[in-house]
Design a protein around this motif. Structure first.
Motif, PDB file in Angstrom:
ATOM      1  N   GLY A 349       0.777  -1.169   0.052  1.00 39.24           N
ATOM      2  CA  GLY A 349      -0.130  -0.058  -0.116  1.00 39.24           C
ATOM      3  C   GLY A 349       0.782   1.321  -0.108  1.00 39.24           C
ATOM      4  N   ARG A 350       2.025   1.228  -0.503  1.00 39.14           N
ATOM      5  CA  ARG A 350       2.906   2.599  -0.257  1.00 39.14           C
ATOM      6  C   ARG A 350       2.801   3.181  -1.715  1.00 39.14           C
ATOM      7  N   SER A 351       2.614   4.343  -1.843  1.00 38.12           N
ATOM      8  CA  SER A 351       2.221   5.155  -2.830  1.00 38.12           C
ATOM      9  C   SER A 351       3.456   6.230  -3.221  1.00 38.12           C
ATOM     10  N   PRO A 368      -0.508   4.385   3.013  1.00 39.87           N
ATOM     11  CA  PRO A 368      -2.091   4.935   3.284  1.00 39.87           C
ATOM     12  C   PRO A 368      -2.723   4.197   4.504  1.00 39.87           C
ATOM     13  N   PRO A 369      -3.510   5.091   5.203  1.00 39.23           N
ATOM     14  CA  PRO A 369      -4.114   4.357   6.358  1.00 39.23           C
ATOM     15  C   PRO A 369      -4.727   2.970   6.083  1.00 39.23           C
ATOM     16  N   GLU A 370      -5.145   2.291   6.952  1.00 42.45           N
ATOM     17  CA  GLU A 370      -6.019   0.988   6.885  1.00 42.45           C
ATOM     18  C   GLU A 370      -7.010   1.284   6.230  1.00 42.45           C
ATOM     19  N   ALA A 389      -0.676  13.986   0.637  1.00 43.22           N
ATOM     20  CA  ALA A 389      -0.962  12.868   0.121  1.00 43.22           C
ATOM     21  C   ALA A 389      -2.522  12.659  -0.106  1.00 43.22           C
ATOM     22  N   LEU A 390      -2.873  12.265  -1.082  1.00 41.86           N
ATOM     23  CA  LEU A 390      -4.425  12.107  -1.400  1.00 41.86           C
ATOM     24  C   LEU A 390      -4.721  10.506  -1.557  1.00 41.86           C
ATOM     25  N   VAL A 391      -5.657  10.034  -0.590  1.00 39.29           N
ATOM     26  CA  VAL A 391      -5.859   8.637  -0.504  1.00 39.29           C
ATOM     27  C   VAL A 391      -7.532   8.733  -0.625  1.00 39.29           C
TER      28      VAL A 391
END
Length: 630
Positions: A349-351, A368-370, A389-391
Motif C-alpha cells: 500500500g505504499r504510494s 495509506p491508512p488502513e 497525500a491523497l488517499v
C-alpha cells in the motif's frame, strides 16, 4: 701517437656513468622486492576501487552479478598473498620464484577477461545508445580490475632478483598506491568534472527580487539558448526563470533578461527540471548509462539562487516509456527533499517515497491508512513546506482503478505531511459520491493551493471541487464549472489566489465576430471576465495577471515555415471591459532548431507562460529563444 679527439674522454665518462646508473636502477628499482611492493600498492588501490564499485552495484538493486565481483575481490586477496610469497621466496632462493610468476600471469589474464564487459560499457560499445553520464560505478568496475591486472603482470614479467637496498621496498609500495589513486582521480576529473561548464552567482543578486507585473505591453527582452540548443522546459525559481536546454540549465534574471548562473555538461542530454515551490532549490536530470550499460538518469541538485551544486547522484526511479529515460510526471520536491512515486509493492500500500536532496538516500515511505488506497493519478503534491497525500477510503484497489465503475460513496482524505520525516501535520476528509477513477488533484505552481476535483458520474456530468491551503485550511469549494483538470494546463491558470477557466467560444455582435471568454474565480469570491478575439490556431497557454489576461497562440503550427519565422501571437486584454474592445496583439518568433522536425508546439503538456519577477516569460519546448514581456 695520435691525440684523442677533444671531448672523447668526457663523453666516455658520461656514458659510463649513465650505464652505471642504469644498471643500478635496474638492479635496485627492478628487483623482486621493489616490484612486488610496487605491485602490492597498485593492487591494494585496484582492490579498494573494485570493492567500492561492486558494493555500489549491489546496492543499486539492478540485479548485477554481485558474485562475479566478489570473486574478483577474492582474486585480489590471492594476488596479495602470492606477491608476499614471491617476495619471501626470492629473498631466500630466487630460483624458486618461477611458480608464483606463472600463477600471477594466469590470474592476470583471467582478471583482464573479467573486466572486459565493464570497459565495453564505459567506452560506449555496449548497452543503451543514450549519450551522457556513465555511472562512475561502471568506471570503478573497469578500473579496479585493470589496476589489479597490471599489478599481477609486473612481477610476473620481471625476472626474480634480490636487492641489498630493502628500504626501497616500502617506498615502492607507497608509490604504487599513489599511482593507482592518481589514475582513478584523473579519470574522475576527466569524466565527472571536465565536461562541466558552470558559474555561480553571488547571493546578493537574488535579494530584493521584483514581483510579477500587474500588466505587460510589449517585448522587454529576448534570451537565446547557448550554441543553438533547444529549450526543453522552464520553471520560475531563485528570483528568475531557470531555463532547461539541451545541455543543461541557465537561470535568467527575468527583470533584465541576462544570465545569472549556468550549469551545463558537454557530454550529456538534459531531460527534466523541477523546483521547490519556495524557490530555494531545483533538480536537473541528465541522461546516463548505468554500470550494466542500460539507460539511467543522473540528478544534479542545485541552489536555485546561486547555482551552487548541492549534490549529484543517480535517480532512484526511471520512466522508460520514452526514447530516453525521463523523470516521472509526479516527481516533486521541497528545498531539502524530493519525492518519487512507488517504492514498495502493491500489497504494502505504499504510494510514494521521500529522498534526501543532498544525498539521494531514502528517508521515509508513505503507507495509506488502513482501509484506504492511494489515488492512482496524483498520490501526492507539494505545497510550501509540506507534502499532501491523497488517499481514497472505503474502497478496494480494484474499485479505485476501474474507469467505467458507477459512482461510489467514499471519502477523499487529504493528509498534510512533514517532508523531513513524513509525520502527519493535518488531515482533511471530504465525503464524495463519485467515480473513484475520476478523483484527481493538482497543485498550483507557486505551492499556494491544493485543488481536488471529482466527477459524480450522473447524467449531467456534475463535478465538485475543493481548494486547500498549506496547513489544511479550505480556501474555497464548489467554484465555477471546471469541466475537467485540463482547464488548468498550458499556463498559470491556477495560483494561490484563484483560477481561470478555459476560454469558451461566443458569438459577438457581428455575424463574423467570435470571442474566447475567460472567467477568473478568486478564492475570496470575486469573479472577473475577459474576452479576446477567437484565433484559429493552437492554444499555447493562459496567464492571469492582476490587471490583465495574457493568452498565447501559435499562428502557424505545422512547422513548414523557415525556422526563425515561426510566429507566435500574444493577446493582451484587461479584465472586465466591453466584449468588443480590441485586444493588444504581439507577434514574434521564438526560432526553432533546424535539426528538429515539427513545430515548437510538439510538446503539448508543458507550461508556456510564466509570471516571473518583473516579467511574463514566454518559453516553449523546441524553441531556441525565451522572451520576456514587460
Amino acid at each position: 701517437m695520435a691525440a684523442a679527439p677533444a671531448g672523447t674522454g668526457a663523453a666516455a665518462i658520461t656514458r659510463a656513468g649513465f650505464d652505471a646508473l642504469t644498471r643500478s636502477f635496474y638492479r635496485h628499482a627492478m628487483s623482486t622486492p621493489v616490484i612486488s611492493w610496487f605491485s602490492g600498492g597498485l593492487s591494494v588501490c585496484g582492490s579498494a576501487v573494485l570493492l567500492w564499485a561492486a558494493t555500489s552495484a549491489y546496492r543499486s538493486g539492478d540485479g548485477h552479478p554481485w558474485t562475479a565481483y566478489a570473486v574478483l575481490v577474492l582474486l585480489a586477496v590471492v594476488v596479495l598473498g602470492a606477491l608476499l610469497y614471491r617476495l619471501r621466496s626470492a629473498g631466500r632462493r630466487p630460483e624458486t620464484a618461477a611458480v608464483p610468476r606463472l600463477v600471477l600471469a594466469a590470474v592476470a589474464v583471467l582478471v583482464v577477461l573479467l573486466c572486459v564487459p565493464a570497459w565495453t560499457v564505459v567506452l560506449g560499445t555496449r548497452g543503451e545508445t543514450t549519450n551522457g553520464f556513465v555511472d562512475f560505478t561502471a568506471w570503478g568496475l573497469a578500473l579496479g580490475p585493470a589496476l589489479v591486472a597490471v599489478a599481477l603482470a609486473l612481477p610476473a614479467l620481471v625476472p626474480a632478483r634480490s636487492s641489498g637496498r630493502r628500504w626501497l621496498a616500502p617506498l615502492a609500495g607507497a608509490s604504487g598506491l599513489a599511482l593507482g589513486a592518481g589514475l582513478v582521480a584523473l579519470v574522475f576529473v576527466l569524466v565527472e568534472l571536465r565536461p562541466v561548464d558552470s558559474t555561480v552567482a553571488p547571493v546578493s543578486e537574488s535579494e530584493g527580487s521584483a514581483a510579477p507585473p500587474d500588466a505587460v505591453s510589449g517585448v522587454g527582452w529576448r534570451w537565446r539558448a547557448p550554441e543553438g540548443q533547444d529549450v526543453v522546459d522552464t520553471v520560475v525559481t531563485g528570483g528568475g526563470a531557470a531555463v532547461l536546454h539541451t545541455k543543461g540549465v541557465t537561470l535568467v534574471d527575468t527583470r533584465t533578461g541576462r544570465e545569472r548562473w549556468r550549469y551545463r555538461r558537454a557530454d550529456a542530454r538534459a531531460t527534466d527540471i523541477a523546483a521547490a515551490p519556495d524557490g530555494g532549490a531545483l533538480v536537473v536530470s541528465f541522461s546516463a548509462r548505468d554500470h550494466m550499460g542500460g539507460s539511467a538518469l543522473r540528478l544534479v541538485a542545485l541552489d536555485a539562487a546561486t547555482g551552487r551544486v548541492r549534490a549529484e547522484y543517480r535517480s532512484p526511479d526511471v520512466d522508460f516509456g520514452d526514447a530516453f529515460p525521463t523523470l516521472p510526471e509526479t516527481f516533486a520536491m521541497t528545498t531539502d527533499t524530493f519525492f518519487v512515486e512507488g517504492g514498495g509493492s502493491v500489497d504494502d500500500g505504499r504510494s510514494f517515497t521521500a529522498y534526501d536532496l543532498d544525498s539521494g538516500a531514502e528517508t521515509w515511505r508513505f503507507d495509506p491508512p488502513e482501509g484506504c488506497v492511494a489515488n492512482r493519478w496524483n498520490p501526492y503534491g507539494v505545497l510550501r513546506g509540506e507534502v499532501v497525500a491523497l488517499v481514497q477510503c472505503g474502497l478496494s484497489a480494484e474499485e479505485a482503478g476501474e474507469p467505467d465503475r458507477a459512482p461510489l460513496d467514499h471519502d477523499a482524505l487529504l493528509l498534510g505531511l512533514d517532508p523531513a520525516d513524513g509525520s502527519e501535520l493535518w488531515r482533511y476528509e471530504e465525503p464524495v459520491t463519485a467515480v473513484p477513477y475520476w478523483v484527481r488533484s493538482r497543485v498550483s505552481p507557486d505551492g499556494g493551493v491544493y485543488a481536488l476535483e471529482w466527477e459524480t458520474g450522473d447524467a449531467e456530468g456534475t463535478r465538485g471541487n475543493l481548494f486547500v491551503r498549506p496547513g489544511g485550511g479550505v480556501a474555497a469549494r464548489g467554484l465555477g464549472d471546471l469541466r475537467d483538470m485540463r482547464a488548468w494546463e498550458g499556463g498559470g491558470t491556477l495560483t494561490a489566489d484563484g483560477f481561470v477557466t478555459s476560454g469558451e467560444n461566443e458569438e459577438g455582435a457581428g455575424a463574423a465576430e467570435r470571442f474566447d471568454r475567460y472567467t477568473s474565480y478568486s478564492f475570496e469570491g470575486e469573479e472577473r471576465v475577459a474576452s479576446v478575439e477567437h484565433v484559429a490556431s493552437l492554444r499555447g497557454g493562459t496567464l492571469a495577471l492582476a490587471d490583465q489576461l495574457v493568452v498565447l497562440r501559435s499562428l502557424h503550427p505545422t512547422g513548414d515555415l523557415p525556422h526563425d519565422e515561426e510566429p507566435l501571437l500574444v493577446l493582451l486584454q484587461s479584465w472586465d471591459v466591453a466584449e468588443d474592445e480590441e485586444s493588444v496583439r504581439l507577434e514574434f518568433p521564438l526560432g526553432r532548431n533546424r535539426d528538429r522536425s515539427g513545430s515548437v508546439w510538439e510538446a503539448r503538456g508543458r507550461t508556456s507562460l510564466f509570471a516571473a519577477p518583473g516579467a511574463v516569460v514566454v518559453a516553449r519546448p523546441g524553441a531556441m529563444e525565451v522572451v520576456g514581456l514587460q
